[in-house]
Design a protein around this motif. Structure first.
Motif, short mmCIF file in Angstrom:
data_model
loop_
_atom_site.label_atom_id
_atom_site.label_comp_id
_atom_site.label_asym_id
_atom_site.label_seq_id
_atom_site.Cartn_x
_atom_site.Cartn_y
_atom_site.Cartn_z
N ASP A 59 0.83 -1.21 0.00
CA ASP A 59 0.00 0.00 0.00
C ASP A 59 0.86 1.26 0.00
OD1 ASP A 59 -2.40 -1.38 0.00
OD2 ASP A 59 -2.44 -1.54 2.18
N ILE A 60 2.10 1.13 -0.45
CA ILE A 60 3.01 2.27 -0.43
C ILE A 60 2.78 3.11 -1.69
CG2 ILE A 60 5.43 2.96 -0.45
CD1 ILE A 60 6.05 0.34 1.00
N SER A 61 2.61 4.39 -1.48
CA SER A 61 2.38 5.28 -2.61
C SER A 61 3.70 5.57 -3.33
CB SER A 61 1.78 6.60 -2.12
OG SER A 61 2.75 7.33 -1.38
N VAL A 62 3.58 6.05 -4.53
CA VAL A 62 4.75 6.43 -5.32
C VAL A 62 5.52 7.52 -4.59
CG1 VAL A 62 5.51 7.47 -7.48
CG2 VAL A 62 3.72 5.73 -7.50
N GLU A 63 4.79 8.49 -4.03
CA GLU A 63 5.44 9.59 -3.31
C GLU A 63 6.22 9.07 -2.10
OE1 GLU A 63 7.05 13.01 -2.34
OE2 GLU A 63 5.95 12.61 -4.19
N HIS A 64 5.65 8.10 -1.39
CA HIS A 64 6.35 7.53 -0.24
C HIS A 64 7.63 6.82 -0.69
CE1 HIS A 64 6.96 5.87 3.74
NE2 HIS A 64 7.14 4.69 3.17
N ARG A 65 7.54 6.06 -1.76
CA ARG A 65 8.73 5.39 -2.30
C ARG A 65 9.81 6.39 -2.66
NH1 ARG A 65 5.96 1.79 -6.58
NH2 ARG A 65 4.18 1.48 -5.27
N ARG A 66 9.41 7.51 -3.24
CA ARG A 66 10.39 8.55 -3.60
C ARG A 66 11.05 9.14 -2.35
NH1 ARG A 66 6.38 11.06 -7.95
NH2 ARG A 66 6.95 9.74 -9.70
N ARG A 67 10.25 9.38 -1.30
CA ARG A 67 10.82 9.92 -0.07
C ARG A 67 11.82 8.94 0.55
NH1 ARG A 67 5.45 11.36 1.07
NH2 ARG A 67 5.34 9.75 2.65
N VAL A 68 11.47 7.67 0.55
CA VAL A 68 12.36 6.65 1.11
C VAL A 68 13.65 6.57 0.30
CG1 VAL A 68 12.64 4.16 1.51
CG2 VAL A 68 10.52 5.31 2.17
N ALA A 69 13.53 6.59 -1.03
CA ALA A 69 14.72 6.54 -1.89
C ALA A 69 15.60 7.75 -1.65
CB ALA A 69 14.30 6.45 -3.36
N LYS A 70 14.99 8.94 -1.53
CA LYS A 70 15.76 10.16 -1.28
C LYS A 70 16.45 10.07 0.07
CE LYS A 70 15.41 15.21 -0.98
NZ LYS A 70 16.36 15.28 0.08
N ALA A 71 15.75 9.59 1.09
CA ALA A 71 16.36 9.46 2.42
C ALA A 71 17.54 8.52 2.37
CB ALA A 71 15.32 8.98 3.42
N GLY A 72 17.41 7.43 1.62
CA GLY A 72 18.51 6.48 1.48
C GLY A 72 19.71 7.11 0.81
N ARG A 73 19.47 7.90 -0.21
CA ARG A 73 20.57 8.58 -0.89
C ARG A 73 21.22 9.59 0.04
NH1 ARG A 73 16.76 8.58 -4.98
NH2 ARG A 73 16.30 10.79 -4.65
N ASP A 74 20.39 10.33 0.79
CA ASP A 74 20.92 11.34 1.71
C ASP A 74 21.77 10.71 2.81
OD1 ASP A 74 19.62 13.23 0.19
OD2 ASP A 74 17.98 13.55 1.62
N CYS A 75 21.35 9.55 3.29
CA CYS A 75 22.08 8.88 4.38
C CYS A 75 23.41 8.31 3.91
CB CYS A 75 21.24 7.76 4.99
SG CYS A 75 19.90 8.36 6.00
#
Length: 77
Positions: A59-75
């Protein structure tokens, strides 16, 4: 443990995980180079199908996936 030590420990863990993935990828490459595509293709189909089905059921939205991917890149910086 200081924050610095925790970060160093996490970096070491990430590097170990990275090295383990590289070893696994090399093993897989060796396997597919030494076995017939019909054999390993049949082994991959159930795995890929289950991953696709799992993704469809999430049930993960596209926007949520993008935020998670961005957080991973930032970390990882």
């Amino acid at each position: 443990m200081s924050d610095s030590s925790a970060r160093d420990s996490l970096k070491e863990k990430h590097e170990r995980n990275r090295q383990q993935r590289i070893v696994a990828i090399k093993r897989w490459v060796e396997y597919i180079e030494t076995h017939d595509a019909d054999e390993w293709g049949e082994q991959q189909n159930p795995l890929i199908d289950s991953q696709l089905e799992s993704a469809r059921q999430s049930d993960i939205s596209v926007e949520h996936r993008r935020r998670v991917a961005k957080a991973g890149r930032d970390c990882s910086k």
